[in-house]
Design a protein around this motif. Sequence first.
Motif, PDB file in Angstrom:
ATOM      1  N   VAL A 139     -15.149  49.752  19.731  1.00  0.00           N
ATOM      2  CA  VAL A 139     -14.691  48.581  18.971  1.00  0.00           C
ATOM      3  C   VAL A 139     -13.589  48.985  18.002  1.00  0.00           C
ATOM      4  O   VAL A 139     -12.582  48.269  17.839  1.00  0.00           O
ATOM      5  N   PHE A 140     -13.735  50.134  17.351  1.00  0.00           N
ATOM      6  CA  PHE A 140     -12.705  50.614  16.426  1.00  0.00           C
ATOM      7  C   PHE A 140     -11.395  50.871  17.176  1.00  0.00           C
ATOM      8  O   PHE A 140     -10.310  50.509  16.696  1.00  0.00           O
ATOM      9  N   VAL A 141     -11.484  51.495  18.327  1.00  0.00           N
ATOM     10  CA  VAL A 141     -10.283  51.759  19.127  1.00  0.00           C
ATOM     11  C   VAL A 141      -9.633  50.449  19.557  1.00  0.00           C
ATOM     12  O   VAL A 141      -8.402  50.287  19.497  1.00  0.00           O
ATOM     13  N   GLN A 142     -10.459  49.488  19.986  1.00  0.00           N
ATOM     14  CA  GLN A 142      -9.931  48.226  20.526  1.00  0.00           C
ATOM     15  C   GLN A 142      -9.321  47.341  19.447  1.00  0.00           C
ATOM     16  O   GLN A 142      -8.314  46.665  19.692  1.00  0.00           O
ATOM     17  N   THR A 143      -9.888  47.336  18.267  1.00  0.00           N
ATOM     18  CA  THR A 143      -9.476  46.365  17.257  1.00  0.00           C
ATOM     19  C   THR A 143      -8.623  46.953  16.140  1.00  0.00           C
ATOM     20  O   THR A 143      -7.960  46.195  15.425  1.00  0.00           O
ATOM     21  N   VAL A 144      -8.636  48.285  15.966  1.00  0.00           N
ATOM     22  CA  VAL A 144      -7.913  48.892  14.847  1.00  0.00           C
ATOM     23  C   VAL A 144      -6.939  49.973  15.329  1.00  0.00           C
ATOM     24  O   VAL A 144      -5.727  49.817  15.222  1.00  0.00           O
ATOM     25  N   ARG A 145      -7.481  51.047  15.869  1.00  0.00           N
ATOM     26  CA  ARG A 145      -6.671  52.237  16.110  1.00  0.00           C
ATOM     27  C   ARG A 145      -5.624  52.027  17.202  1.00  0.00           C
ATOM     28  O   ARG A 145      -4.481  52.418  17.057  1.00  0.00           O
ATOM     29  N   HIS A 146      -6.016  51.444  18.326  1.00  0.00           N
ATOM     30  CA  HIS A 146      -5.091  51.246  19.441  1.00  0.00           C
ATOM     31  C   HIS A 146      -5.171  49.801  19.926  1.00  0.00           C
ATOM     32  O   HIS A 146      -5.324  49.547  21.121  1.00  0.00           O
ATOM     33  N   ARG A 147      -5.032  48.878  19.013  1.00  0.00           N
ATOM     34  CA  ARG A 147      -5.152  47.464  19.353  1.00  0.00           C
ATOM     35  C   ARG A 147      -4.121  47.038  20.391  1.00  0.00           C
ATOM     36  O   ARG A 147      -4.392  46.184  21.238  1.00  0.00           O
ATOM     37  N   ASP A 148      -2.918  47.656  20.344  1.00  0.00           N
ATOM     38  CA  ASP A 148      -1.860  47.267  21.274  1.00  0.00           C
ATOM     39  C   ASP A 148      -2.200  47.611  22.715  1.00  0.00           C
ATOM     40  O   ASP A 148      -1.618  47.049  23.647  1.00  0.00           O
ATOM     41  N   TYR A 149      -3.152  48.548  22.939  1.00  0.00           N
ATOM     42  CA  TYR A 149      -3.545  48.881  24.305  1.00  0.00           C
ATOM     43  C   TYR A 149      -4.256  47.719  25.003  1.00  0.00           C
ATOM     44  O   TYR A 149      -4.343  47.688  26.230  1.00  0.00           O
ATOM     45  N   PHE A 150      -4.785  46.796  24.212  1.00  0.00           N
ATOM     46  CA  PHE A 150      -5.619  45.729  24.767  1.00  0.00           C
ATOM     47  C   PHE A 150      -4.942  44.368  24.709  1.00  0.00           C
ATOM     48  O   PHE A 150      -5.586  43.342  24.914  1.00  0.00           O
ATOM     49  N   LEU A 151      -3.647  44.358  24.418  1.00  0.00           N
ATOM     50  CA  LEU A 151      -2.868  43.124  24.431  1.00  0.00           C
ATOM     51  C   LEU A 151      -2.079  43.034  25.733  1.00  0.00           C
ATOM     52  O   LEU A 151      -1.760  44.062  26.337  1.00  0.00           O
ATOM     53  N   PRO A 152      -1.752  41.830  26.189  1.00  0.00           N
ATOM     54  CA  PRO A 152      -0.928  41.692  27.396  1.00  0.00           C
ATOM     55  C   PRO A 152       0.377  42.458  27.255  1.00  0.00           C
ATOM     56  O   PRO A 152       0.948  42.551  26.160  1.00  0.00           O
ATOM     57  N   LEU A 153       0.876  43.009  28.343  1.00  0.00           N
ATOM     58  CA  LEU A 153       2.078  43.836  28.309  1.00  0.00           C
ATOM     59  C   LEU A 153       3.273  43.094  27.726  1.00  0.00           C
ATOM     60  O   LEU A 153       4.115  43.688  27.063  1.00  0.00           O
ATOM     61  N   ALA A 154       3.332  41.796  27.969  1.00  0.00           N
ATOM     62  CA  ALA A 154       4.479  41.027  27.492  1.00  0.00           C
ATOM     63  C   ALA A 154       4.360  40.620  26.034  1.00  0.00           C
ATOM     64  O   ALA A 154       5.270  40.034  25.474  1.00  0.00           O
ATOM     65  N   ALA A 155       3.193  40.915  25.417  1.00  0.00           N
ATOM     66  CA  ALA A 155       2.986  40.420  24.053  1.00  0.00           C
ATOM     67  C   ALA A 155       2.267  41.441  23.186  1.00  0.00           C
ATOM     68  O   ALA A 155       1.499  41.077  22.323  1.00  0.00           O
ATOM     69  N   THR A 156       2.536  42.721  23.375  1.00  0.00           N
ATOM     70  CA  THR A 156       1.839  43.737  22.589  1.00  0.00           C
ATOM     71  C   THR A 156       2.180  43.658  21.110  1.00  0.00           C
ATOM     72  O   THR A 156       1.403  44.106  20.271  1.00  0.00           O
TER      73      THR A 156
END
Length: 305
Positions: free
Chosen positions: A176-193
């Motif tokens: 959850v920390f990785v997904q929401t804080v540390r590397h949040r951009d990894y889990f956003l659509p490629l066109a909208a990071t």
Amino acid sequence: MPAWPTLFPALAAALLAGSFFLPLGMALTAACALALVGAVIAAVHHAEVVAHRVGEPFGTLVLAVAITVIEVALIVSMMLAGGPDAATLPRDTIYAAVMIICTGVVGICLLAGGLSHHAQSFQLAGTSPALSALVALAGLSLVLPTFTTSSAVGTYTVSQLAFVAVSSLALWAIFVFVQTVRHRDYFLPLAATADEAAHAAPPTGAQAAASFGLLLLALVAVVGLAKRLSPAIEGAVAAAGSPKAVIGIAIALLVLLPETWAAVRAALADRLQTSMNLALGSALASIGLTIPAVVVTATLLDLPL
């Protein structure tokens, strides 16, 4: 807010109250079962509204806790009703959840999105850590009990259960920390990071407060109805001659239904990254939080596990 998320929690609460004063016949049992399904879907809807209002990382916690309360309530209710014969129910439910998500939900999303848009994309940097955490969680709960020698095959000692519970909770929290804080951009659509506008507008404070109240009502109704319907479900499975693992599959299907619907809709809207986040995230929450909760409950109530 549409009418059904308000109607189902109220109807489920009313039927729960009525079940204490009226005989639990076939008609009332069927009505309570339908209300239970509706309350589960409504609870997840309201949890998502509240989660969107409070934002990350707290939003993920709200949704995950709501799903876990539902799943644990269903599992523990069936374990209390089934006695020692229901000791395998948590394992069956977890296994069913992993299989339904990894082969069913993800497969449906890929197929539906491919048929609609022919070519879609998602970030491996987001799905790889999710699958890695899922493999570790599944191994702790489904594989290692077969190889431990301090207790009977398929079981853990109390100290081993404590280790598994803490490890599962830690794995989920790190993800959850990785997904929401540390590397949040990894889990956003490629066109909208880097585009915050890619997310829907948050609900108002009044809408979030109303959803929070209805969420609590729905969770109370789910827990109560699960307890009341446990003997009827056990009897129906036995009368049909089905294996007890069917109960675990039914619980997993019920808990995963709202997230599955949301994931498929996202794939059809050409948001495959969101579909992967929903599918794998629900798997991690349903396992990473359910294991500690079931371990604590089984230990306190001295239930076989």
